[in-house]
Motif scaffolding. Structure first.
Motif, mmCIF file in Angstrom:
data_model
loop_
_atom_site.group_PDB
_atom_site.id
_atom_site.type_symbol
_atom_site.label_atom_id
_atom_site.label_comp_id
_atom_site.label_asym_id
_atom_site.label_seq_id
_atom_site.Cartn_x
_atom_site.Cartn_y
_atom_site.Cartn_z
ATOM 1 N N TYR A 129 0.867 -1.096 0.077
ATOM 2 C CA TYR A 129 0.299 0.043 0.011
ATOM 3 C C TYR A 129 1.040 1.581 0.097
ATOM 4 O O TYR A 129 1.768 1.020 0.655
ATOM 5 C CB TYR A 129 -0.850 -0.051 1.223
ATOM 6 N N ASP A 131 0.757 5.846 -1.030
ATOM 7 C CA ASP A 131 0.162 7.184 -1.665
ATOM 8 C C ASP A 131 -1.208 7.362 -0.765
ATOM 9 O O ASP A 131 -2.304 7.333 -1.424
ATOM 10 C CB ASP A 131 -0.201 7.062 -3.067
ATOM 11 N N TYR A 132 -1.293 7.523 0.640
ATOM 12 C CA TYR A 132 -2.487 7.449 1.504
ATOM 13 C C TYR A 132 -3.099 8.579 1.538
ATOM 14 O O TYR A 132 -2.421 9.927 1.592
ATOM 15 C CB TYR A 132 -1.976 7.092 2.702
ATOM 16 N N TRP A 142 -7.748 6.083 1.926
ATOM 17 C CA TRP A 142 -7.462 5.772 0.458
ATOM 18 C C TRP A 142 -6.154 5.850 0.089
ATOM 19 O O TRP A 142 -5.507 6.499 0.327
ATOM 20 C CB TRP A 142 -8.605 6.766 -0.474
ATOM 21 N N CYS A 143 -5.906 4.645 -0.921
ATOM 22 C CA CYS A 143 -4.539 4.522 -1.413
ATOM 23 C C CYS A 143 -4.380 3.598 -2.214
ATOM 24 O O CYS A 143 -5.443 2.841 -2.711
ATOM 25 C CB CYS A 143 -3.642 3.958 -0.091
ATOM 26 N N GLY A 287 3.548 9.476 -3.333
ATOM 27 C CA GLY A 287 3.053 10.147 -1.978
ATOM 28 C C GLY A 287 3.867 11.797 -2.057
ATOM 29 O O GLY A 287 3.309 12.469 -1.008
#
Length: 652
Positions: A129, A131-132, A142-143, A287
């Motif tokens: 996971y 890029d949160y 959301w990621c 990110g």
């Protein structure tokens, strides 16, 4: 004042040791600000390269994650931002990706132990996971999710409940967007009515062609997604909502990554500040945000040719004003809260730092440095930006670092050896920010020239695309041109030139020493030696990268064979030092091992050092020390000087 000793170049005593360089390999990145609270991630070489998250509040700095937790995501293998602060009561919790199992965890305030938010994957590390962002209702993260199975790799944008319900039940994870090969920058609109994101497909890389997509949100589902900017030959990055109906986006449609304003109802994209400057960098990691909106509607932006500087853009007056700050280069990872900007920046005499800027007053405050105590400035060589002439009159950008020491000078009439540093990527860029690795060499009387060869980021799309189908040609020609220019200027000794680089820079090094006779030594850190096997074995993100750099397969097999240094090992013109991590998923270890075998067979002098537990880019202090001391000793042996204080190296 004590007179300087006259000593041969390369043999000067220096207070900067390999251990000092290793300590300076502390890496800080991806800062976040919310009111008076500040966070950043911090990678520590003395802890085996473990990454933790640091929180600063009311002047007190707290390390949030203790060993064995390691906040590092492996999405695309290069990762990026590995954590996200989320509101929790009167404070903040953090959500982070743990390196060992790649699951997402949540650490609540005042709780010493994190707990999992995502399920145990069937394949170890198989669900990743990155890029949160917090969902509009605050109940999910959301990621980008990257799933690895025996059948292949699949990516999607997903919603992960913050209540940990998905830890035991994978069906609690909500899939928002799917169907493309790659995703980045999921960004909900301020009112929560839309979701914007960036996507692209093989064989393109994100600096080749991407799409900015927008979809309506209804009951947690995305509806009617459509492309609002970007395409096959346009790189659109970093969506940022101005309001619920208007987006900012950075696109290189005019040849440079500039900022545009885009509406949701078919309005033509409007260039906000057309300039032959970059307002973003290549999307190697996920990110980061190269610009952000201040509370008064103005934009904090990074821009420049080569190095990026911090400025303020006013959409009402169309004016861009730079701040007068002692930082020459900023990483494209800004965070804003109110009128406060948080970023990571440095300068030739200033180590990379977490910097907090009050945009109302222009006052900047350094919160954390990668190097707590820089050496005496007299031992630091100040880079000189040069625009050198390459083949066919094309410009080659470079940073030149002459030898510098208050204790020693070279003999009259003697010119110093120089090492050409070749950055990785190849869509990377050399920065002018203080790097103690340069000073390790220059303070000993060895010059350094860092080459931003054709293909490098920071100088527009046309400069990047010089390398299209020319990898192993243009990069080598530009590295050679930079070295020869220094010789022609009377700066460097023509018989004592070396070249070194890591990853793609290692490839250029091996290509240079097998196709030219200019260099007396070459050092490859985890470099590529054979294109066909690399294309077959490397990770998914770069699995089609060579289609643009060399040519598509099938069809260009001959070019892959002819360009590969492994096939020309018998023509290697100088001794070679090979340094390789044995757990490298990007450039597999056999790339160096097979080249070493070929050198051995052809009786070319070489040394081959391997490191257990090291991946792509060395993170452990002991590895960095061994590599630098071996490299210095190697140059002493091949370039004809006696280095001080390092063990000798044996060449086979």
């Amino acid at each position: 004042m004590t007179a300087r000793a006259t000593l041969p170049y390369g043999s000067w005593p220096s207070p900067i040791s390999a251990a000092d360089v290793a300590r300076a390999r502390l890496r800080i990145g991806f800062p976040t600000v919310a009111g008076d609270d500040v966070w950043w991630q911090e990678t520590r070489p003395e802890e085996g390269g473990r990454t933790t998250v640091v929180h600063l509040a009311e002047g007190h700095r707290t390390e949030l994650l203790q060993a064995p937790y390691d906040a590092r995501t492996r999405v695309h293998e290069y990762g990026g931002r590995s954590y996200l602060p989320v509101p929790s009561g009167e404070g903040h919790a953090i959500v982070f990706s743990n390196y060992e199992d790649q699951r997402l965890y949540k650490l609540d305030p005042n709780d010493p132990k994190p707990y999992a938010l995502t399920p145990e994957p069937a394949q170890p590390g198989g669900l990743r996971y990155a890029d949160y962002v917090l969902s509009p209702d605050g109940t999910q993260v959301w990621c980008v999710c990257e799933g690895h199975t025996p059948g292949g790799i699949r990516r999607a944008i997903v919603g992960i409940p913050l209540d940990a319900s998905a830890a035991a039940d994978a069906s609690a994870i909500q899939e928002l967007v799917s169907g493309a090969d790659f995703y980045a920058s999921p960004t909900p609109s301020p009112g929560g009515g839309h979701l914007a994101w960036v996507q692209w497909n093989h064989p393109r890389m994100p600096w080749d062609g991407t799409e900015l997509r927008v979809a309506a949100l209804a009951d947690g589902e995305t509806v009617a997604p459509r492309t609002v900017k970007g395409g096959l030959t346009e790189s659109a990055l970093a969506p940022l909502w101005r309001d619920d109906e208007t987006l900012y986006v950075i696109s290189d449609w005019p040849g440079w990554w500039n900022i545009y304003q885009v509406g949701l109802h078919g309005e033509s994209a409007q260039a906000l500040y057309p300039a032959e400057e970059e307002f973003a960098g290549p999307l190697w990691t996920l990110g980061g945000k190269p610009y952000a909106i201040l509370e008064d509607g103005r934009l904090a932006v990074l821009h420049g040719e080569g190095d990026l500087r911090l400025g303020v853009y006013d959409p009402e007056t169309l004016e861009l004003t730079d701040l007068d700050l002692p930082y020459a280069d900023w990483r494209p990872a800004l965070s804003v809260s109110g009128s406060t900007v948080l970023g990571v920046a440095g300068a030739p005499e200033v180590p990379t730092s977490v910097v907090r800027v009050d945009m109302r007053t222009g006052r900047a405050e350094s919160l954390r440095r990668e190097l707590a105590e820089p050496p005496n400035a007299a031992y630091l060589s100040m880079p000189r930006a040069e625009r050198l002439e390459g083949p066919f009159g094309r410009p080659v950008h470079a940073l030149v670092y002459p030898p510098s020491s208050p204790d020693a000078e070279g003999p009259a009439g003697e010119k110093p050896p120089y090492v050409v540093f070749v950055h990785g990527g190849p869509t990377g860029r050399a920065s002018s920010t203080l790097d103690l690795e340069h000073a390790f060499f220059t303070s000993r009387g060895i010059g350094v020239v860092e080459v931003n060869y054709g293909g490098s980021a920071g100088y527009g799309r046309a400069y990047r695309e010089r390398l299209r189908r020319q990898w192993g040609v243009v990069d080598v020609e530009d590295a050679v041109a930079a070295a020869r220019a220094l010789v022609d200027l009377g700066v460097a000794d023509a018989k004592r030139l070396a070249i070194r680089g890591g990853s793609a820079g290692g490839w250029t090094t091996l290509a240079a020493v097998t196709t030219t006779d200019l260099f007396a030594a070459g050092t490859s850190y985890f470099g590529i030696s054979d294109l066909a096997s690399f294309a077959a074995a490397t990770h998914d993100f770069e699995s089609h990268y060579l289609f643009g750099l060399i040519g598509p397969l099938p069809g260009f097999e001959r070019a892959y064979e002819e360009r590969s240094p492994l096939g020309h090992a018998s023509q290697t013109s100088c001794p070679v030092l090979l340094l390789q991590g044995l757990d490298d998923p990007i450039v597999p270890a056999d790339q160096s091992a097979r080249f070493a075998e070929a050198l051995d067979e052809k009786e070319v002098p070489y040394a081959y050092l391997t490191f257990e537990g090291e991946s792509h880019g060395f993170r452990r202090a002991e590895t960095v020390i061994t590599c630098l001391e071996s490299e210095l000793s190697f140059y002493g042996r091949t370039l004809g000087f006696e280095p001080v204080g390092v063990p000798p190296i044996e060449l086979k």
